[in-house]
Design a protein around this motif. Structure first.
Motif, mmCIF file in Angstrom:
data_model
loop_
_atom_site.group_PDB
_atom_site.id
_atom_site.type_symbol
_atom_site.label_atom_id
_atom_site.label_comp_id
_atom_site.label_asym_id
_atom_site.label_seq_id
_atom_site.Cartn_x
_atom_site.Cartn_y
_atom_site.Cartn_z
ATOM 1 N N VAL A 188 0.870 -1.169 0.000
ATOM 2 C CA VAL A 188 0.000 0.000 0.000
ATOM 3 C C VAL A 188 0.910 1.223 0.000
ATOM 4 O O VAL A 188 1.783 1.366 0.851
ATOM 5 C CB VAL A 188 -0.957 0.007 1.225
ATOM 6 N N ASN A 189 0.736 2.091 -0.993
ATOM 7 C CA ASN A 189 1.574 3.277 -1.158
ATOM 8 C C ASN A 189 0.793 4.524 -0.750
ATOM 9 O O ASN A 189 -0.302 4.771 -1.279
ATOM 10 C CB ASN A 189 2.028 3.406 -2.615
ATOM 11 N N VAL A 190 1.337 5.291 0.169
ATOM 12 C CA VAL A 190 0.644 6.480 0.670
ATOM 13 C C VAL A 190 1.606 7.659 0.758
ATOM 14 O O VAL A 190 2.822 7.482 0.811
ATOM 15 C CB VAL A 190 0.028 6.228 2.063
ATOM 16 N N ASN A 191 1.026 8.850 0.784
ATOM 17 C CA ASN A 191 1.787 10.089 0.992
ATOM 18 C C ASN A 191 1.371 10.700 2.323
ATOM 19 O O ASN A 191 0.179 10.766 2.640
ATOM 20 C CB ASN A 191 1.531 11.093 -0.128
ATOM 21 N N GLY A 192 2.342 11.148 3.088
ATOM 22 C CA GLY A 192 2.059 11.801 4.359
ATOM 23 C C GLY A 192 2.604 13.217 4.384
ATOM 24 O O GLY A 192 3.644 13.505 3.795
ATOM 25 N N ILE A 193 1.875 14.108 5.043
ATOM 26 C CA ILE A 193 2.279 15.515 5.128
ATOM 27 C C ILE A 193 2.340 15.928 6.589
ATOM 28 O O ILE A 193 1.423 15.656 7.369
ATOM 29 C CB ILE A 193 1.292 16.433 4.372
ATOM 30 N N GLY A 194 3.430 16.595 6.949
ATOM 31 C CA GLY A 194 3.567 17.157 8.290
ATOM 32 C C GLY A 194 3.920 18.631 8.203
ATOM 33 O O GLY A 194 4.786 19.013 7.420
ATOM 34 N N GLU A 195 3.238 19.447 8.994
ATOM 35 C CA GLU A 195 3.458 20.896 8.933
ATOM 36 C C GLU A 195 3.637 21.462 10.332
ATOM 37 O O GLU A 195 2.854 21.162 11.231
ATOM 38 C CB GLU A 195 2.284 21.571 8.229
ATOM 39 N N ALA A 236 8.351 18.130 11.891
ATOM 40 C CA ALA A 236 7.523 18.011 10.686
ATOM 41 C C ALA A 236 7.649 16.618 10.074
ATOM 42 O O ALA A 236 6.660 16.045 9.593
ATOM 43 C CB ALA A 236 7.927 19.081 9.669
ATOM 44 N N ARG A 237 8.844 16.046 10.093
ATOM 45 C CA ARG A 237 9.044 14.694 9.560
ATOM 46 C C ARG A 237 8.241 13.669 10.351
ATOM 47 O O ARG A 237 7.621 12.761 9.780
ATOM 48 C CB ARG A 237 10.535 14.345 9.580
ATOM 49 N N LYS A 238 8.265 13.774 11.685
ATOM 50 C CA LYS A 238 7.512 12.844 12.523
ATOM 51 C C LYS A 238 6.015 12.935 12.231
ATOM 52 O O LYS A 238 5.321 11.911 12.147
ATOM 53 C CB LYS A 238 7.784 13.137 13.999
ATOM 54 N N LEU A 239 5.527 14.148 12.079
ATOM 55 C CA LEU A 239 4.107 14.332 11.760
ATOM 56 C C LEU A 239 3.768 13.727 10.409
ATOM 57 O O LEU A 239 2.701 13.115 10.232
ATOM 58 C CB LEU A 239 3.764 15.824 11.772
ATOM 59 N N ALA A 240 4.668 13.895 9.440
ATOM 60 C CA ALA A 240 4.431 13.351 8.102
ATOM 61 C C ALA A 240 4.397 11.831 8.123
ATOM 62 O O ALA A 240 3.541 11.193 7.473
ATOM 63 C CB ALA A 240 5.507 13.847 7.137
ATOM 64 N N LYS A 297 1.242 6.711 8.055
ATOM 65 C CA LYS A 297 0.850 5.453 8.683
ATOM 66 C C LYS A 297 -0.650 5.407 8.949
ATOM 67 O O LYS A 297 -1.301 4.355 8.790
ATOM 68 C CB LYS A 297 1.627 5.259 9.989
ATOM 69 N N GLN A 298 -1.220 6.540 9.358
ATOM 70 C CA GLN A 298 -2.664 6.602 9.588
ATOM 71 C C GLN A 298 -3.439 6.331 8.304
ATOM 72 O O GLN A 298 -4.436 5.595 8.297
ATOM 73 C CB GLN A 298 -3.043 7.964 10.162
ATOM 74 N N LYS A 299 -2.961 6.902 7.196
ATOM 75 C CA LYS A 299 -3.630 6.681 5.915
ATOM 76 C C LYS A 299 -3.548 5.211 5.503
ATOM 77 O O LYS A 299 -4.526 4.625 5.044
ATOM 78 C CB LYS A 299 -2.992 7.563 4.835
ATOM 79 N N ALA A 300 -2.343 4.633 5.656
ATOM 80 C CA ALA A 300 -2.158 3.236 5.273
ATOM 81 C C ALA A 300 -3.023 2.320 6.126
ATOM 82 O O ALA A 300 -3.627 1.356 5.625
ATOM 83 C CB ALA A 300 -0.686 2.857 5.409
ATOM 84 N N THR A 301 -3.104 2.604 7.427
ATOM 85 C CA THR A 301 -3.924 1.789 8.326
ATOM 86 C C THR A 301 -5.395 1.866 7.945
ATOM 87 O O THR A 301 -6.105 0.849 7.924
ATOM 88 C CB THR A 301 -3.735 2.255 9.782
ATOM 89 N N ILE A 334 7.224 25.139 8.197
ATOM 90 C CA ILE A 334 8.114 24.051 7.802
ATOM 91 C C ILE A 334 7.248 22.859 7.424
ATOM 92 O O ILE A 334 6.411 22.415 8.225
ATOM 93 C CB ILE A 334 9.099 23.663 8.930
ATOM 94 N N THR A 335 7.430 22.340 6.219
ATOM 95 C CA THR A 335 6.603 21.247 5.718
ATOM 96 C C THR A 335 7.461 20.058 5.310
ATOM 97 O O THR A 335 8.492 20.220 4.666
ATOM 98 C CB THR A 335 5.777 21.703 4.494
ATOM 99 N N SER A 336 7.010 18.874 5.696
ATOM 100 C CA SER A 336 7.670 17.632 5.294
ATOM 101 C C SER A 336 6.688 16.767 4.525
ATOM 102 O O SER A 336 5.522 16.632 4.919
ATOM 103 C CB SER A 336 8.188 16.869 6.518
#
Length: 237
Positions: free
Chosen positions: A30-37, A158-162, A167-171, A225-227
């Motif tokens: 499962v391929n997902v994108n995550g964003i942290g701001e 920001a990386r941790k949030l991303a 992981k939330q999306k994939a779950t 700052i965005t990751s």
């Protein structure tokens, strides 16, 4: 010639077999994108300003620009700005011809410019510093940008949030399909932020009107700052 063709054909065959083997053994993903701001109030200012002078001779223009630049640097040091935070970023001297007379070799005057970049490590000092710089000889402000001193700390946040977002999306996706998220198969990340915020015009107005102003004259806003991460998780049944 035949031997070279045979070698190339053999290499192509081996590569093709390796790609096919990889495709056959690749697990379900499962391929997902995550964003942290992360939004942070800046605590430092980078000021780019300088002096422009006009004199009849090249030497006069140079001396006048050097004198004003020295006075500005002396003022900055007196205000507690470290020498390592002051940099001469640009300088020029060139002739100006106001007459269109053909073949004229003598200019009407010379213009000398010096540009300096200053890091102000305390945001609360900015207003008073700008007022004094005007009196010290600054007559040109090219830009003001805000930044955060401990940028790497907020980039990591920001990386941790991303990653958590991915992981939330994939779950969510796998749960809806009656499966569950396994270990990470691949991950890519990019982080941006701390972009400069131009403020030249307002800064120049502050210098000119400093005598009658009260209260702070700048609004630093926020540094964003965005990751972004792209993560592939193995799907487990």
């Amino acid at each position: 010639m035949k031997k070279s063709v045979f070698v190339l054909l053999a290499l192509f065959t081996i590569t093709l077999l390796q790609v096919q083997a990889q495709q056959q053994t690749m697990p379900p993903l499962v391929n997902v994108n995550g964003i942290g701001e992360v939004r942070v109030q800046p605590d430092q200012v980078i000021l780019t300003m300088g002096v422009d002078v006009r004199e009849k001779t090249l030497e006069q223009a140079r001396k006048q620009a050097d004198s004003k630049a020295s006075a500005i640097i002396a003022y900055l040091k007196k205000q507690g700005i470290s020498e390592k935070d002051i940099q001469t970023s640009y300088m020029s001297i060139y002739p100006i011809y106001t007459s269109g007379e053909y073949g004229r070799t003598t200019p009407d005057f010379y213009t000398a410019q010096k540009t300096m970049t200053v890091l102000v490590r305390k945001l609360t000092k900015f207003d008073d510093l700008m007022s004094g710089l005007y009196g010290a000889g600054v007559n040109r402000v090219e830009g003001v940008s805000f930044q955060v001193s401990d940028m790497e700390k907020y980039r990591n946040q920001a990386r941790k949030l991303a990653v958590n977002n991915a992981k939330q999306k994939a779950t969510l996706l796998t749960t809806e399909l009656g499966a569950k998220v396994g270990r990470v198969y691949a991950i890519n990340e990019s982080t941006s932020g701390g972009r400069p915020m131009p403020y030249a015009e307002a800064a120049m107005m502050k210098m000119q009107d400093s005598a009658g102003s009260e209260g702070p004259t700048i609004a630093a806003g926020e540094v964003v700052i965005t990751s972004n991460v792209s993560v592939s998780f193995i799907i487990e049944n």
